[in-house]
Scaffold this active site. Structure first.
Site, PDB file in Angstrom:
ATOM      1  CE  LYS A   9      -3.810  -2.175   2.585  1.00 17.16           C
ATOM      2  NZ  LYS A   9      -4.764  -1.964   3.706  1.00 17.16           N
ATOM      3  CE1 TYR A  49      -9.317  -3.291   1.036  1.00 15.07           C
ATOM      4  CE2 TYR A  49      -8.703  -1.124   0.217  1.00 15.07           C
ATOM      5  CZ  TYR A  49      -8.360  -2.312   0.831  1.00 15.07           C
ATOM      6  OH  TYR A  49      -7.068  -2.543   1.241  1.00 15.07           O
ATOM      7  CG  ASN A 112      -3.501  -2.091   7.119  1.00 16.10           C
ATOM      8  OD1 ASN A 112      -3.365  -1.700   5.963  1.00 16.10           O
ATOM      9  ND2 ASN A 112      -4.536  -2.802   7.514  1.00 16.10           N
ATOM     10  CG  HIS A 115      -5.076  -6.493   0.050  1.00 15.72           C
ATOM     11  ND1 HIS A 115      -6.256  -6.623   0.738  1.00 15.72           N
ATOM     12  CD2 HIS A 115      -5.104  -7.422  -0.937  1.00 15.72           C
ATOM     13  CE1 HIS A 115      -6.980  -7.581   0.170  1.00 15.72           C
ATOM     14  NE2 HIS A 115      -6.303  -8.087  -0.845  1.00 15.72           N
ATOM     15  CD  GLU A 126      -8.469  -9.931  -2.915  1.00  8.10           C
ATOM     16  OE1 GLU A 126      -7.288 -10.192  -2.598  1.00  8.10           O
ATOM     17  OE2 GLU A 126      -9.331  -9.597  -2.075  1.00  8.10           O
TER      18      GLU A 126
END
Ligand code: IDP
Ligand code: MG
Length: 154
Positions: A9, A49, A112, A115, A126
């Site tokens: 990310k 998401y 964080n 993913h 995905e």
């Protein structure tokens, strides 16, 4: 063998942590079958998401995921989905155990670092979402005999 999707990310990219995190996966024995940098569009993120679009933090999450390009990776290995999720740690970096990526690099629920797909079914969805089929390159490195016992390679 399984292939799973990892996204480094913007919180990883903008801290300059990409190399350290990629190294962890390689050191574990996971093999990179796909890797590229991309800027995530509104459309792609809303799909990715979809389970969170109604949450109050969703606009901030969108902004956070678009703060810089991300690196998406297809990682291949035995039980790769579960192994990578374990390496990733709990969603909130403050709750993630030391030794996990989030536990070692994050202090946040949103920022964080990575993913990781949460099931084999979602990994397949995905991977299709972020990669064209020809961008995933299947090969077996020569070190596999020292990564796995013979029965694990069947
Ligand atoms: P996961 O990334 O551990 O699978 P999910 O519940 O699927 O967690 O949430 C996706 C992402 O949305 C998280 O990684 C995090 O960046 C963000 N997120 C989830 N819950 C919260 C929250 O309560 N506050 C802020 N961001 C959140
Ligand atoms: Mg998730």
């Amino acid at each position: 063998m399984e292939t799973t999707l990892v996204i480094l990310k913007p919180s990883a990219i903008l801290h300059g942590y990409a190399g350290q995190i990629i190294n962890r996966f390689q050191q574990k024995g996971l093999v990179i079958h796909g890797i590229k940098m991309m800027q995530l569009s509104d459309e792609l993120l809303r799909e990715h998401y979809a389970h969170l679009v109604d949450r109050p933090f969703f606009p901030d999450l969108m902004k956070s995921m678009q703060a810089s390009p991300v690196i998406v990776m297809a990682l291949w290995g035995k039980d790769a989905v579960e192994v990578v999720r374990m390496m990733t740690g709990a969603t909130n970096g403050r709750k993630a155990l030391p030794g996990t990526i989030r536990g070692d690099f994050s202090m946040s629920g949103q920022e964080n670092i990575v993913h990781a797909s949460d099931s084999l079914e979602n990994a397949e969805i995905e991977l299709r979402r972020f990669f064209k089929p020809e961008e995933i390159l299947h090969y077996e490195p020569t070190f596999l005999n020292y990564t796995y016992e013979p029965a694990e390679l069947l």
